[in-house]
Motif scaffolding. Structure first.
Motif, PDB file in Angstrom:
ATOM      1  N   LYS A   3      12.943  -5.402   2.097  1.00  0.00           N
ATOM      2  CA  LYS A   3      11.992  -4.528   2.793  1.00  0.00           C
ATOM      3  C   LYS A   3      12.261  -4.525   4.292  1.00  0.00           C
ATOM      4  CE  LYS A   3       8.404  -4.745  -0.655  1.00  0.00           C
ATOM      5  NZ  LYS A   3       7.020  -5.082  -0.977  1.00  0.00           N
ATOM      6  N   ILE A   7      12.921  -1.211   6.543  1.00  0.00           N
ATOM      7  CA  ILE A   7      12.272  -0.881   7.822  1.00  0.00           C
ATOM      8  C   ILE A   7      13.323  -0.723   8.915  1.00  0.00           C
ATOM      9  CG2 ILE A   7      10.630  -1.672   9.564  1.00  0.00           C
ATOM     10  CD1 ILE A   7       9.275  -3.278   7.288  1.00  0.00           C
ATOM     11  N   GLU A 204       2.336   3.843  15.024  1.00  0.00           N
ATOM     12  CA  GLU A 204       1.819   3.533  13.687  1.00  0.00           C
ATOM     13  C   GLU A 204       0.353   3.148  13.750  1.00  0.00           C
ATOM     14  OE1 GLU A 204       4.447   0.805  11.738  1.00  0.00           O
ATOM     15  OE2 GLU A 204       5.876   2.386  11.269  1.00  0.00           O
ATOM     16  N   ARG A 208      -2.586   5.556  12.186  1.00  0.00           N
ATOM     17  CA  ARG A 208      -3.274   4.837  11.108  1.00  0.00           C
ATOM     18  C   ARG A 208      -2.369   4.666   9.886  1.00  0.00           C
ATOM     19  NH1 ARG A 208      -6.308   4.322  15.003  1.00  0.00           N
ATOM     20  NH2 ARG A 208      -8.538   4.789  14.988  1.00  0.00           N
ATOM     21  N   VAL A 209      -1.063   4.606  10.109  1.00  0.00           N
ATOM     22  CA  VAL A 209      -0.159   4.349   8.989  1.00  0.00           C
ATOM     23  C   VAL A 209      -0.060   2.853   8.764  1.00  0.00           C
ATOM     24  CG1 VAL A 209       2.157   4.757   8.066  1.00  0.00           C
ATOM     25  CG2 VAL A 209       1.169   6.367   9.654  1.00  0.00           C
ATOM     26  N   GLU A 211      -1.926   0.300   8.258  1.00  0.00           N
ATOM     27  CA  GLU A 211      -2.561  -0.457   7.176  1.00  0.00           C
ATOM     28  C   GLU A 211      -1.877  -0.169   5.837  1.00  0.00           C
ATOM     29  OE1 GLU A 211      -6.771  -0.334   7.416  1.00  0.00           O
ATOM     30  OE2 GLU A 211      -7.042  -1.636   5.688  1.00  0.00           O
ATOM     31  N   ILE A 212      -1.388   1.067   5.690  1.00  0.00           N
ATOM     32  CA  ILE A 212      -0.657   1.411   4.467  1.00  0.00           C
ATOM     33  C   ILE A 212       0.629   0.577   4.411  1.00  0.00           C
ATOM     34  CG2 ILE A 212       0.529   3.273   3.228  1.00  0.00           C
ATOM     35  CD1 ILE A 212      -1.434   5.212   4.573  1.00  0.00           C
ATOM     36  N   ILE A 213       1.307   0.487   5.566  1.00  0.00           N
ATOM     37  CA  ILE A 213       2.547  -0.300   5.640  1.00  0.00           C
ATOM     38  C   ILE A 213       2.253  -1.767   5.309  1.00  0.00           C
ATOM     39  CG2 ILE A 213       4.429  -1.023   7.158  1.00  0.00           C
ATOM     40  CD1 ILE A 213       4.556   1.874   6.874  1.00  0.00           C
ATOM     41  N   LEU A 214       1.151  -2.272   5.884  1.00  0.00           N
ATOM     42  CA  LEU A 214       0.842  -3.692   5.689  1.00  0.00           C
ATOM     43  C   LEU A 214       0.427  -4.014   4.259  1.00  0.00           C
ATOM     44  CD1 LEU A 214      -0.974  -4.761   8.960  1.00  0.00           C
ATOM     45  CD2 LEU A 214       1.352  -5.228   8.229  1.00  0.00           C
ATOM     46  N   SER A 215       0.107  -2.966   3.454  1.00  0.00           N
ATOM     47  CA  SER A 215      -0.200  -3.263   2.055  1.00  0.00           C
ATOM     48  C   SER A 215       1.091  -3.396   1.248  1.00  0.00           C
ATOM     49  CB  SER A 215      -1.088  -2.165   1.458  1.00  0.00           C
ATOM     50  OG  SER A 215      -0.357  -0.982   1.267  1.00  0.00           O
ATOM     51  N   SER A 216       2.231  -3.080   1.895  1.00  0.00           N
ATOM     52  CA  SER A 216       3.519  -3.218   1.202  1.00  0.00           C
ATOM     53  C   SER A 216       4.348  -4.367   1.752  1.00  0.00           C
ATOM     54  CB  SER A 216       4.337  -1.931   1.338  1.00  0.00           C
ATOM     55  OG  SER A 216       3.602  -0.830   0.900  1.00  0.00           O
ATOM     56  N   VAL A 217       4.227  -4.620   3.058  1.00  0.00           N
ATOM     57  CA  VAL A 217       5.059  -5.659   3.678  1.00  0.00           C
ATOM     58  C   VAL A 217       4.170  -6.582   4.505  1.00  0.00           C
ATOM     59  CG1 VAL A 217       7.027  -4.101   3.822  1.00  0.00           C
ATOM     60  CG2 VAL A 217       5.523  -4.338   5.771  1.00  0.00           C
ATOM     61  N   SER A 218       4.709  -7.763   4.806  1.00  0.00           N
ATOM     62  CA  SER A 218       3.950  -8.683   5.643  1.00  0.00           C
ATOM     63  C   SER A 218       4.164  -8.317   7.108  1.00  0.00           C
ATOM     64  CB  SER A 218       4.419 -10.112   5.394  1.00  0.00           C
ATOM     65  OG  SER A 218       5.736 -10.258   5.865  1.00  0.00           O
ATOM     66  N   GLN A 221       7.600  -9.283   8.239  1.00  0.00           N
ATOM     67  CA  GLN A 221       8.675  -8.372   7.826  1.00  0.00           C
ATOM     68  C   GLN A 221       8.679  -7.112   8.680  1.00  0.00           C
ATOM     69  OE1 GLN A 221       7.356  -8.059   3.727  1.00  0.00           O
ATOM     70  NE2 GLN A 221       9.291  -8.900   2.990  1.00  0.00           N
ATOM     71  N   LEU A 385      -4.616  -4.509  13.253  1.00  0.00           N
ATOM     72  CA  LEU A 385      -5.600  -3.609  12.657  1.00  0.00           C
ATOM     73  C   LEU A 385      -6.802  -3.383  13.545  1.00  0.00           C
ATOM     74  CD1 LEU A 385      -5.519  -4.562   8.925  1.00  0.00           C
ATOM     75  CD2 LEU A 385      -4.507  -2.631  10.088  1.00  0.00           C
TER      76      LEU A 385
ATOM     77  N   LYS B  74       2.509  -6.915  -4.546  1.00  0.00           N
ATOM     78  CA  LYS B  74       2.215  -5.806  -3.626  1.00  0.00           C
ATOM     79  C   LYS B  74       2.890  -4.514  -4.099  1.00  0.00           C
ATOM     80  CE  LYS B  74       1.212  -7.921   0.845  1.00  0.00           C
ATOM     81  NZ  LYS B  74       1.620  -8.017   2.252  1.00  0.00           N
ATOM     82  N   GLY B  85      -3.447   7.384   7.707  1.00  0.00           N
ATOM     83  CA  GLY B  85      -2.788   8.526   8.316  1.00  0.00           C
ATOM     84  C   GLY B  85      -1.359   8.568   7.832  1.00  0.00           C
ATOM     85  N   TYR B  98       9.934   7.003   2.442  1.00  0.00           N
ATOM     86  CA  TYR B  98       9.903   5.729   3.158  1.00  0.00           C
ATOM     87  C   TYR B  98       8.838   4.797   2.585  1.00  0.00           C
ATOM     88  CZ  TYR B  98       9.370   2.438   7.063  1.00  0.00           C
ATOM     89  OH  TYR B  98       9.278   1.312   7.837  1.00  0.00           O
ATOM     90  N   LYS B 103       7.823  -0.029  -1.236  1.00  0.00           N
ATOM     91  CA  LYS B 103       7.315  -0.614  -2.478  1.00  0.00           C
ATOM     92  C   LYS B 103       8.477  -0.959  -3.406  1.00  0.00           C
ATOM     93  CE  LYS B 103       2.752  -0.142  -1.959  1.00  0.00           C
ATOM     94  NZ  LYS B 103       1.864  -1.311  -1.876  1.00  0.00           N
TER      95      LYS B 103
END
Lengths: 403, 299
Positions: A3, A7, A204, A208-209, A211-218, A221, A385, B74, B85, B98, B103
């Protein structure tokens, strides 16, 4: 790991596609090519080739009739000023001058030309001076002495060190150009690449992207991927610049007298890449921290300005540094993390820096990078956040040191 | 295989000494929709963020897909945060690609699924547009697609309907129902309780950081039923036996029943009297009404 690479790739691609990256990266090569072309153009205009130029003169003393051929200038005598003026207007001659009867006591020479000029061309003055000097001395000194008076000295200048030994050749003006060029290149490359990191983090957040990113990676990372991806873009940029400078220095030292002796070795470029990488990592960590605690790009910009203030020092002090590379200021700034990359490169460009000094500056850099990255990772996790109120400095400090 | 996709037990979280989440426990069973409802600031988002390992709980245990959340897990969760967003400067398909790559999804499969999902919501022609060119509602639908693109087993939707127009709200409800049909476990959080109650199997009601109600929606509704029926008819003279009171609402009356009487007995009594009935409805309280009642009881 995979991951982080995802990125890295994303950030790298997004950055090198931006208009500002492309423009800034190409700006230096374009500027140098442009500058060189202008120089060449000017050179060609000011050297009309081997064609002889004729300059008229009116001699009221009757003493000046010999040595009328001075390099590519031919001096043509005229009996009186009316004739000389007619010849000038008829474009038989480029200009003419008058030697008055009291020349020996007054030294006064009047010159007439049809050209508009800022100053009298030096080759005209040189030719006139040599002509006058030769005619005045020819009867009194030998031809060798006469020849010598035209070129009274070929200067060899040395610098002695404390023990009276001759130290490496005295610097020429051109030798200062390389360190100053490095100061500017490093400043822009560091500020731009770390600045894109700041932008990427705040964007980001603003989008507001995050939090979406943080639900996939730490957060770790994310930080690593961003730092490395934008670092790769920065490295690409500085590689282009350093190669440009190297190619330019080779062309310039061969063709422009003022640049003779300027050379940039591969070794120096190697140091450049090493110091840039460390400098970038330090700036990136600082900027990542700033980005994480700021709620929008504008706020982040003003904070980052404070962080990079010390980075401007080498440029502000560049004249002091290049003339005194071993002075206390130069040395101290070599060991101060934020200025170390630029300072080390400015010094390395011109002399051999003692090994222990390089080792110390690298050690300080590495330590600073490790420390700031560690703190940035913590701040990243805690504040990414937070959108509303920016935490106070005290609070951030307490968070980083206590937990 | 575990029945529970999510197990949260006795989770606590404080910010600067203020308890935001207080001893909350709940499960999400495989293939169900759990509605997490409560007013703004009740602690729903904080609970969800702890579930997603974005913030750490002060105490308590959280298991997702059978164990504490790790990176592999995850990849099997889709999360639509409340604060959400998209990248504004890149296209819809680039954004989706992306986010799917993050994932660990295969690029080709991601493209195929993204195309299919965009087609499903009627946005296939917008895939090459930058997200800043999309309307707000369209952007939200794209975000939802990003959430489910990698075919997650658990889908967490935090206030998914906020800011959506009625048409897109209906579309999103359909999509959520489809997910349940596919056997996904879903957490649906909302402060507009009536908006989610038709979708939920079970409900967790949170108020001031505490779980005030937790259980099957039908059970809860039965528990809070006030045992009344709504009646709309041509003439209503005398209440049948078993009716202890009535309230006139204008076009219809509400009959309050004796606890011994079932609604169908009232209905047959009315039919026997030869009354023309336009509407006969067993009154069930809405989640909103239940919430208000619960809060009153606790005070």
């Amino acid at each position: 790991m995979k991951k982080t690479l995802t990125i890295l790739r994303h950030e790298f691609r997004q950055t090198i596609r931006t208009r500002s990256f492309i423009l800034l990266t190409m700006a230096l090569p374009l500027l140098l090519v442009l500058g060189y072309s202008i120089y060449q153009g000017v050179q060609q205009r000011s050297q009309p080739g081997t064609e002889e130029v004729e300059i008229g003169y009116v001699d009221h003393t009757g003493e000046f009739d010999d040595y009328t051929s001075q390099s590519d200038i031919l001096l043509v005598p005229y009996p009186d000023e009316d004739k000389a003026r007619d010849a000038l207007l008829a474009e038989d001659i480029e200009e003419y001058f008058v030697i008055p009867t009291d020349y020996i006591s007054s030294g006064a020479i009047t010159r007439y030309t049809t050209e508009t000029e800022v100053e009298v061309p030096s080759r005209t003055i040189n030719a006139m001076a040599a002509f006058l000097r030769s005619n005045m001395l020819s009867e009194q000194v030998s031809s060798e002495v006469l020849e010598r008076t035209q070129h009274p000295l070929s200067l060899f200048s040395f610098k002695l060190d404390e023990s009276g030994e001759i130290s490496p050749a005295q610097k020429e003006v051109a030798a200062f150009l390389v360190p100053i060029a490095f100061a500017f290149i490093f400043y822009f490359a560091l500020v731009f690449s770390a600045g894109s990191l700041l932008q990427s983090v705040t964007e980001e957040k603003e989008n507001r992207v995050i939090e979406i990113i943080l639900s996939s990676v730490s957060p770790r990372q994310l930080l690593a991927g961003k730092v490395l991806g934008l670092g790769a873009a920065g490295l690409l940029q500085i590689a282009v610049w350093l190669l440009t400078v190297r190619v330019f220095s080779q062309v310039a030292s061969a063709n422009i007298p003022a640049f003779s002796g300027v050379s940039i070795s591969w070794g120096l470029l190697g140091w450049g890449v090493l110091y840039f990488s460390l400098g970038y990592l330090l700036f990136a960590a600082l900027y990542a921290g700033v980005g994480a605690v700021s709620s929008n790009a504008r706020e982040a910009q003003s904070w980052s300005a404070i962080v990079i203030m010390p980075a401007v020092l080498p440029m502000v002090l560049s004249s002091l540094i290049v003339t005194n590379t071993e002075g206390a200021v130069s040395r101290a700034l070599t060991f101060f993390p934020i200025t170390a990359p630029t300072l080390a490169m400015m010094r390395l460009a011109n002399e051999t820096v003692p090994g222990w000094e390089l080792a110390l500056s690298l050690a300080v850099m590495v330590a600073a990078v490790v420390l700031t990255m560690w703190a940035a990772a913590k701040i990243f996790r805690a504040y990414l956040l937070m959108y509303g109120k920016r935490p106070g400095l005290k609070e951030i400090f307490r968070y980083v040191t206590v937990s | 295989m575990d029945v529970n996709t999510v197990e949260v037990s006795k989770v606590n979280k404080s910010f600067k000494g203020v308890k935001v989440v207080n001893d909350i426990s709940f499960n999400v069973e495989r293939g169900e929709i759990l509605g997490m409802v409560g007013p703004n600031g009740a602690g729903k988002t904080t609970t969800i963020r702890m579930l997603m390992d974005i913030i750490k709980p002060d105490a308590g245990e959280i298991k997702v897909l059978g164990r504490p959340l790790n990176e592999e897990a995850k990849n099997r969760i889709g999360y639509l945060p409340e604060e959400r967003g998209l990248y504004r400067k890149i296209t819809v398909s680039q954004s989706l690609a992306y986010l799917a790559a993050l994932k660990n999804m295969d690029t080709v499969r991601a493209q195929e699924r993204a195309a299919a999902l965009l087609e499903r919501v009627g946005m296939a022609q917008h895939k090459g547009k930058k997200t800043e060119e999309l309307s707000r509602g369209m952007g939200q639908i794209v975000q939802f697609i990003a959430t489910i693109l990698h075919d997650p087993e658990l889908v967490v939707l935090d206030e998914p309907f906020s800011g959506l127009d009625p048409v897109n709200t209906e579309l999103l409800k359909e999509l959520v129902s489809e997910l349940r049909t596919q056997g996904k476990s879903i957490i649906l959080s909302s402060h507009v309780m009536n908006q989610v109650e038709e979708l939920c199997d079970r409900v967790l009601m949170i108020h001031k950081g505490e779980a005030v109600l937790y259980g099957r929606l039908t059970d809860i509704k039965a528990r809070y039923r006030n045992n009344s029926v709504f009646l709309e008819c041509d003439r209503f003279e005398e209440a049948p036996r078993g009716v202890v009171g009535s309230k006139n609402h204008g076009r219809y009356v509400e009959l309050f029943l004796d606890s011994q009487v079932l609604p169908q007995e009232i209905l047959s009594a009315l039919v026997e009297k030869g009354i023309t009935i336009h509407r006969f409805e067993v009154s069930t309280p809405s989640l909103n009404e239940i919430f208000i009642q619960v809060v009153k009881e606790r005070q």
